[in-house]
Design an enzyme around this catalytic site. Structure first.
Site, short mmCIF file in Angstrom:
data_model
loop_
_atom_site.label_atom_id
_atom_site.label_comp_id
_atom_site.label_asym_id
_atom_site.label_seq_id
_atom_site.Cartn_x
_atom_site.Cartn_y
_atom_site.Cartn_z
N ASP A 1 0.85 -1.19 0.00
CA ASP A 1 0.00 0.00 0.00
C ASP A 1 0.89 1.24 0.00
OD1 ASP A 1 -2.25 1.93 1.16
OD2 ASP A 1 -3.29 0.06 0.66
N ASP A 2 0.35 2.35 0.42
CA ASP A 2 1.03 3.65 0.39
C ASP A 2 2.38 3.62 1.13
OD1 ASP A 2 1.35 6.30 -0.12
OD2 ASP A 2 -0.44 6.97 0.94
N LYS B 1 -3.79 -0.69 -6.67
CA LYS B 1 -4.85 0.01 -5.92
C LYS B 1 -4.65 1.49 -6.17
CE LYS B 1 -6.16 0.93 -1.08
NZ LYS B 1 -5.94 0.46 0.32
N ASP C 1 -5.88 5.22 -5.45
CA ASP C 1 -6.57 5.88 -4.34
C ASP C 1 -6.77 7.38 -4.63
OD1 ASP C 1 -7.51 6.60 -1.86
OD2 ASP C 1 -5.92 5.58 -0.74
N ARG D 1 -13.72 0.19 -3.92
CA ARG D 1 -14.08 0.40 -2.52
C ARG D 1 -15.46 1.03 -2.45
NH1 ARG D 1 -9.87 1.43 1.17
NH2 ARG D 1 -11.32 2.84 2.20
N ASP E 1 -12.43 4.12 5.24
CA ASP E 1 -11.50 3.12 5.76
C ASP E 1 -12.08 2.31 6.92
OD1 ASP E 1 -9.93 4.40 3.95
OD2 ASP E 1 -8.28 4.81 5.35
C1 GLA Z 1 -6.60 5.72 2.17
C2 GLA Z 1 -7.13 4.35 1.80
C3 GLA Z 1 -6.49 3.31 2.71
C4 GLA Z 1 -4.98 3.37 2.57
C5 GLA Z 1 -4.47 4.78 2.85
C6 GLA Z 1 -3.00 4.93 2.53
O1 GLA Z 1 -7.01 6.11 3.44
O2 GLA Z 1 -8.53 4.30 1.89
O3 GLA Z 1 -6.97 2.02 2.39
O4 GLA Z 1 -4.63 2.99 1.26
O5 GLA Z 1 -5.19 5.74 2.10
O6 GLA Z 1 -2.54 6.22 2.70
#
Ligand code: GLA
Length: 520
Positions: free
Chosen positions: A211-212, A284, A286, A342, A346
């Site tokens: 992820d990030d 993913k 975002d 999504r 979160d």
């Molecule tokens: C958002 C996404 C999370 C994650 C964070 C990462 O909040 O919804 O699932 O990927 O960013 O910064």
């Protein structure tokens, strides 16, 4: 304080001028300059706070301040947000700035308090009004640094051809829920080792998704760079592939990701090529920083850009949309090339968060189909905030919902009970059913709910949930649910149950579930 000092300085200058008439003109000019300068002018300029992340990158807050008389205007840019200053009080000795930005249907605001100390700006900000403030020191940076890039016009909409991937909901792992900014190469390798050997791979889990916070900036040609936590993404992908698994990555259509890292804005094609070259199998994507440049109504065109870019690669890459379910994404997610999208904000590792999201998915069932899934966010199973019973409810709900199963815990370190929940073959079989029909609520009475999912060969999966804290006795009446049957199986117990006749009485533990399979 400052004003008094200026006045004293001015008087001293005037006395010098009386003693030396030749200097009179010059002195008058200085007096004019000093008194014409409004005190707030000292705040004018581009200020930045650079907070180092552990990976060699910085989280930068830019305060671009302009003064007009007593008013301070300008902008504040921090991570994915760009606020215009809409209110200001005070001056260099003490000021408060309020910034606002439109974000979809709502307006976000932020407050910074501060003062000028020498040539530094000392600022305080709070995430929420009740939080302890964070104190930061901003220094002057050249004008233009940190400015928001210009808006790039969007392409006309068309249908991105289906990539043929994810005929059943994707299964894998994602780094965010457990590791957030601490994910690195070694962690990803050891998570892949764990998945390949602990039974998860055998149960169908495939994707290892970073992820990030893997990103750094771009090189002179605009190629995205990894930061020092990921020295060689291509080698990492090769390692994950050598385990029979696949590697996923994360980006944003905006200039910045949610954690403030480099996004793909203006580099969509180039990034898609880089991912394919590295051997990436899943993206993913975002929304995050895209909110500073585009409206929610423009999301389909924004997402289509990356959908097209991924589709143009020889490598098959699963496309995961993350924009928190805005603009009814389930209605257009598939058209822009999305394999999953999504549907909510979160998830957190709590019963409240999990159930609010999970039980809130009822209306979305018609939009899920093979290749295109509603994504109520990643699993929290094993992260410690819920009981084992609650995690079983989490898994059951995600199975009934045909939701992606992306474990979010530390796979190297989990109890046998948690692993058993994640790899239960009969519950996974419901999640992965080939028909790809998402289940929905068929009965509810107080805190008890029955959800049903149609399966292949005319079978039905039932999940009988008890959302109350105390155990509940209830009776399932097949007729009332429109179900005929002959064969009954308890999926978590892995037991056939002899057909009980028209009614099946059972007890469901507090916050628990009974999962059944009914077939003819
Ligand atoms: C958002 C996404 C999370 C994650 C964070 C990462 O909040 O919804 O699932 O990927 O960013 O910064």
């Amino acid at each position: 304080m400052r004003r008094t000092k200026h006045m004293q300085d001015s008087r001293r200058i005037i006395r010098v001028a009386e003693a030396a008439p030749a200097l009179l003109l010059l002195a008058n000019l200085v007096v004019f300059f000093v008194s014409a300068q409004q005190p707030n002018d000292q705040l004018s300029g581009n200020w930045a706070v650079k907070t180092p992340n552990a990976d060699g990158t910085f989280r930068t807050t830019y305060l671009n301040l302009k003064t007009q008389g007593p008013k301070i205007t300008g902008s504040i840019r921090v991570t994915q947000f760009y606020y215009l200053i809409t209110e200001s009080v005070g001056g260099p000795d003490s000021f408060t700035l309020t910034g606002s930005m439109q974000d979809g249907k709502s307006v976000r605001t932020v407050k910074y308090e501060g003062k000028l100390v020498g040539d530094e700006l000392h600022v305080l900000t709070r995430r929420r009004p009740e939080d302890k403030p964070t104190e930061m020191i901003a220094r002057r940076v050249p004008p233009g640094e940190g400015a928001l890039p210009a808006r790039i016009e969007l392409p006309a909409l068309h249908k991105v051809p289906d990539n043929g991937l994810s005929r059943t909901p994707p299964m894998g792992w994602n780094s965010w829920n457990k590791f957030a900014g601490r994910v690195d190469d070694a962690t990803v390798r050891s998570i892949a080792d764990a998945m390949a050997s602990n039974g998860m791979k055998a149960a169908g889990y495939r994707y290892i998704n970073i992820d990030d916070t893997w990103e750094s900036g771009r090189d002179a040609q605009g190629n995205i760079q990894t930061n020092k936590k990921f020295p060689d993404m291509k080698a990492l992908a090769a390692y994950v592939h050598s385990k029979g698994l696949k590697l996923g990555i994360y980006s944003s259509p905006g200039p910045n990701t949610c954690a403030g890292y480099e996004g793909s804005y203006g580099h969509e094609k180039q990034d898609a090529r880089t991912y394919a070259d590295w051997g990436i199998d899943y993206l993913k994507y975002d929304w995050c920083g895209a909110r500073t440049l585009y409206t929610d109504e423009e999301m389909p065109a924004v997402y289509q850009k990356m959908g097209d870019a991924l589709r143009a690669q020889k490598r098959p890459i699963v496309y995961s949309l993350c924009q928190y379910g805005r603009l009814d994404v389930w209605k257009w997610g598939a058209d822009v090339g999305g394999n999953l999208w999504r549907t909510t904000g979160d998830i957190r590792d709590s019963w409240d968060s999990m159930t609010k999201i999970g039980f809130g998915q009822n209306d979305l069932a018609p939009w899920a189909k093979p290749g295109h899934w509603n994504d109520p966010d990643m699993l929290e199973i094993g992260n410690g905030g819920m009981s084992e019973i609650e995690y079983k409810t989490h898994m059951s709900l995600w199975a009934i919902l045909a939701a992606p199963l992306l474990a979010g815990n530390d796979l190297r370190n989990m109890s046998p009970a948690i692993l058993e929940i994640l790899i239960d073959p009969e519950v996974i079989a419901v999640n992965q059913d080939k028909e790809g029909k998402q289940g929905s609520r068929v009965w509810k009475s107080g805190d008890q709910e029955i959800w049903a999912r149609p399966l292949s060969n005319g079978a039905t999966a039932l999940a009988i949930f008890n959302r109350a804290t105390e155990p509940a006795k209830l009776t399932v009446r097949w007729g009332e649910l429109g179900l005929g049957g002959k064969h009954l199986r308890d999926l978590w117990l892995h037991q056939d149950i002899s057909w009980p006749g028209p009614e099946y009485p059972l007890t469901v533990p507090g916050h628990g579930v009974v999962m059944l399979r009914v077939s003819r």
